[in-house]
Every structure is written in structure tokens, then in C-alpha cells.
Design an enzyme around this catalytic site. Sequence first.
Site, PDB file in Angstrom:
ATOM      1  N   GLU A   1     -19.684 -32.331  18.622  1.00 39.22           N
ATOM      2  CA  GLU A   1     -20.550 -33.464  18.937  1.00 39.22           C
ATOM      3  C   GLU A   1     -21.801 -33.017  19.685  1.00 39.22           C
ATOM      4  O   GLU A   1     -21.766 -32.078  20.473  1.00 39.22           O
ATOM      5  CB  GLU A   1     -19.819 -34.467  19.829  1.00 39.22           C
TER       6      GLU A   1
ATOM      7  N   CYS B   1     -17.237 -38.319  25.841  1.00 38.01           N
ATOM      8  CA  CYS B   1     -17.255 -36.945  25.342  1.00 38.01           C
ATOM      9  C   CYS B   1     -15.994 -36.644  24.531  1.00 38.01           C
ATOM     10  O   CYS B   1     -14.882 -36.806  25.017  1.00 38.01           O
ATOM     11  CB  CYS B   1     -17.371 -35.974  26.513  1.00 38.01           C
TER      12      CYS B   1
END
Length: 362
Positions: free
Chosen positions: A105, A349
Amino acid sequence: METTVRKQKKNLETKKPSIYSLQLHEMQDWLKEQGEPKFRAGQIFDWLYKKRVKNYEDMSNLSKGLREKLSNSFDITTLHTLVKQTSSDGTIKFLFQLYDGYSIETVLMRHEYGNSICVTTQVGCRIGCTFCASTLGGLKRNLEAGEIVAQVVEVQRALDESEERVSSLVVMGIGEPFDNYDNLMGFLRIINHEKGLHIGARHMTVSTSGIIPKIYKFAEEDLQINFAISLHAPNSELRSKLMPINRAYKLPDLMEAIKYYVNRTGRRITFEYGLFGGENDQVEHAEELAALLKGVKCHVNLIPVNYVPERDYVRTPREQIFLFEKTLKDRGVNVTIRREQGHDIDAACGQLRAKERKEETR
């Protein structure tokens, strides 16, 4: 699935080093070995980081022979975008696929002062913080320097369409940066270099969960990079519950390393403190935190946590967040509350990657 596995195996067998992993002096050394003048390194970097070309054929001021040497020696491909989520506040979250099929990511955050990018340094994470989606599935591997650089290049390419630029970056994505120290430092030097994307050192922040030996090492580096510690608790017992790494690197020893860093560099350190409802967000926690940080040149960044379905923590009520902040301020602590971004997308996250992993295993 069988075809995908064969393709990934072939990628592993034929993979060349990424050209984005090379610092300028390393490119100069390679050119010298090839019998080429070292000034070509600056031209190559210009094509990579200023013009951001995607193939060697576009490097028109290089000879055909040099372009062929580059092609035979280095991979110029970056990352494949699997998912791109855009929040109502302008935050964009990218899920990138790597050459071996793993995904990572990267997040673009828009601020009044410019565009900031949050990069990932590992596929997964070994640290095991109990509140973080990044640890789901454990650590798979470190990213190469070029794979970290490629995240910034890809996001900058996306911004090129609107003539914007990445003005700052934080190394706070998936993984523990100090567990991938050499590749981290290579990435920072490439991004910081005037021939690279030339993001100023003081516009870059590295965060660690507290790998003490690397904190001492980081204090000796010559880059004026901002430094942050994921603290999240005011005492060892609670920190060990939230962050198992505290059992290996005790809080008192961590504070000693932090004081060394501050004294050695003269720079202020940032403590990241996520607020988890009923866990670490009471007035007594704020009082204890103020006592822990007394005399340390620092700033506290309070983080209202994003809800992660795989974890049991709940959000701290808004009024409690403000009370926590006031308690710290009343005791002389420099503190702010982080502005929430990407609340309507998979902003926590590791959350988008975790969702993708679930889809893959269905």
C-alpha cells in the site's frame, strides 16, 4: 491460478536489479565498468526522475548501445496498480502489485501546504502491534530500495496529470523501516538527491516502533530527516500489551536511545500516540505520558485510530481526545491531534492489503 504461479516463478527466475535501486554514485560506477562517461548518470537520472519515462527507448540522448546495456542489466518497470481508492477529502490509497505477486500500500494525502505520500518498506510486518492490520499474515519480505522509490515515482506520475508534485513523505506505511535499514537509507538518499525527485530531507519523516540499535545508528546519519517514534503507551506494561516489541526493547532503554538521538542531532523528535478507547486514553495516561517525556525535546502527535475490523479496539470519544490533549498541554507538552484523512476508504495501515488478501483466499 496455475498460470499466475508459473508467471510469478518466471519473474523470480529472470528478475534483473531495479534501476531505481541505484544511487547516483552507483550508476556512475556501473557506467565506468561499461566504458561509458560518468556524466551519463545525470542524464539517466533526469529521464527517470524528471521526465519519468517508462522505457529505455525514450532516453533519446543516450546511444542505442548504452540503452541496450541498461535494458540488459536493469529492470525499469515499477509497480502495477491493482486498486486505487479516492476519499472525499482527496486522499488516494494505492494497492500496488510487485513482481512476485505480493501487494503493498501507498497513500497520497493532500494538505494545504502540499501533497504528502506515505510509503511502505516491507511486505507485511513482524512487529505484531495488536492494533495494526499490517501485521495480519506476518512478514513476507523486505522491499528493495527501488521498490520503495517506485512508490513515489508512481504517485508522482499520477500527480503529473494535474501538474502537482509530491512535496513531502512519511515512512509510516506497512512494515518496520528499521528492519529494512539499508534499503531504507538507499531510498531516502535517492529521493533526496537533486538529480532524483529532490524532496528535501526536512520534508521527510521516518517512523520506528523502537528498534533501539538502529536508533543509535540513525543518529549518526548525515541526512537531516525528521524522526518519529510509535509510542502509544506511557508505561512498559501497557506498551508491551499494545506493542510486543516492548518486551525485546524496553521502554526505559528506548527513552535513553531517544535522548541520545536528540542530543546528538539537536533535532526534535515526534512521538506518535494512537488513542484506543478504554485502553490508553484516560487522564491518568496523559499525566503519566507527560511525566515520561519531561525534559525531552519532542512533539506528541495524537492519533484517533481508524477502526480495523480484524481488531477489537474502538475509537476514543471526541471529547475524551480533547481532554487528553488539554491534560498534556497543561503540563507543558507540545501536542497536536492528527487530522483524520481517508476515513471513508480503507485508510488504516494495511487494511486495503488485508481486504485484498481475503479476496484472494476465497
